[in-house]
Design a protein around this motif. Structure first.
Motif, short mmCIF file in Angstrom:
data_model
loop_
_atom_site.label_atom_id
_atom_site.label_comp_id
_atom_site.label_asym_id
_atom_site.label_seq_id
_atom_site.Cartn_x
_atom_site.Cartn_y
_atom_site.Cartn_z
N ARG A 13 -1.33 -3.16 -4.05
CA ARG A 13 -2.54 -3.52 -3.30
C ARG A 13 -3.47 -2.32 -3.22
O ARG A 13 -4.69 -2.45 -3.31
CB ARG A 13 -2.14 -4.00 -1.91
N ASN A 14 -2.88 -1.13 -3.07
CA ASN A 14 -3.65 0.10 -3.12
C ASN A 14 -2.71 1.29 -3.19
O ASN A 14 -1.58 1.23 -2.71
CB ASN A 14 -4.58 0.25 -1.92
N ILE B 242 0.88 -1.17 0.00
CA ILE B 242 0.00 0.00 0.00
C ILE B 242 0.91 1.22 0.00
O ILE B 242 1.75 1.37 0.89
CB ILE B 242 -0.92 0.04 1.23
N TYR C 195 -0.57 7.74 -10.32
CA TYR C 195 -1.80 7.06 -9.95
C TYR C 195 -2.18 6.02 -11.00
O TYR C 195 -2.58 4.89 -10.66
CB TYR C 195 -2.93 8.08 -9.79
N LYS D 6 -1.96 2.47 -9.05
CA LYS D 6 -3.29 2.01 -8.65
C LYS D 6 -3.55 0.59 -9.17
O LYS D 6 -4.25 -0.20 -8.52
CB LYS D 6 -4.36 2.97 -9.17
N ARG E 227 -3.09 5.42 -2.43
CA ARG E 227 -4.07 6.33 -1.84
C ARG E 227 -3.47 7.69 -1.53
O ARG E 227 -2.26 7.83 -1.41
CB ARG E 227 -4.64 5.73 -0.55
#
Length: 264
Positions: free
Chosen positions: A181-182, A154, A173, A177, A184
């Motif tokens: 996994r993510n 992440i 991004y 993304k 943010r």
């Protein structure tokens, strides 16, 4: 000096929390077409500046709202100590009643960070570090993540106010993304850096931000065992506008991606 920074952060955090919980709607003024300032920013900043100037009148200060306080205030031409302060990091979050905001206070000596304090009032989490002494969350030592694979990570991100910074962030991004996994963006850069230091996430990419956004968090991550560089891979310093901060195992893998994407 650490006790002074902690005291200042807690006092500022108390007034921020009071205003955050009391006001149904937060009033603000536009500093620029994309930046705002609230009464809470100014109140918290005054608390911090008053305490630091009383304890260390010879020190220089660089704070988000008032800018640089130098010789004309302190009657000295130069000091090797420079405080870097964001009294309310995450002002937009604060203004929309999002509790992800913080107070960030860092201290540099001859250009090198030696102290960092980040306080999140709504969760009552106090992140602290001194050079060579480790990093702590509410008095307990913290360490960065030891994950190495980007696809299992992440990552967090923050960008400055310029359109060129946004374009770089959109490119980042688009890649991360889909490859992590993510990926943010919380809207509170210093607090996001603190999350990296605590091992809650694997890393953070900062594009075009100000030194007060990154200074305290950079040291806290470093003292938690992380690696903090600019996008060229050199050790981050307070003059750098870009920052990559990760656990030591994943840092080179994320840096490779930045170079491949030609993000500078």
């Amino acid at each position: 000096m650490l006790n002074t920074a902690i005291q200042a952060a807690l006092r500022a955090g108390k007034i921020l929390n009071k205003k955050f919980n009391k006001l149904a709607h937060v009033k603000y003024k536009m500093k620029s077409c994309r930046e705002i300032v609230t009464e809470a920013d100014l109140a918290a900043e005054k608390i911090i500046l008053d305490l630091i100037r009383k304890k260390y009148p010879e020190h220089r200060i660089l704070s988000e709202e008032v800018g640089e306080i130098n010789g004309k205030f302190f009657k000295v031409e130069k000091s090797d100590y420079l405080w870097l302060i964001d009294p309310l990091d995450g002002t937009t979050n604060f203004s929309i009643k999002n509790p992800l905001f913080n107070v960030s206070i860092g201290l540099a000596y001859k250009g090198e960070m030696i102290l960092g304090v980040i306080y999140a009032p709504c969760t009552d989490e106090l992140f602290t570090a001194q050079k060579g002494r480790g990093s702590y969350l509410n008095g307990k030592q913290i360490k960065v993540s030891q994950k190495s694979k980007v696809r299992n990570s992440i990552l967090l991100a923050a960008s400055g106010r310029r359109k060129i910074d946004d374009k770089k962030m959109i490119e980042l991004y688009s890649y991360f993304k889909l490859k992590t996994r993510n990926f943010r963006q919380f809207g509170s850069a210093a607090l996001e850096l603190a999350f990296v230091a605590a091992g809650r996430v694997e890393g953070m990419i900062v594009v075009g931000c100000s030194p007060w956004d990154m200074a305290a968090g950079a040291l806290i991550i470093k003292e938690a065992g992380g690696k903090v560089t600019n996008f060229a891979g050199a050790s981050w310093n307070i003059k750098d506008k870009n920052l990559l901060a990760c656990g030591p195992k994943i840092h080179p893998n994320v840096l490779k991606v930045l170079r491949r994407l030609k993000i500078e």
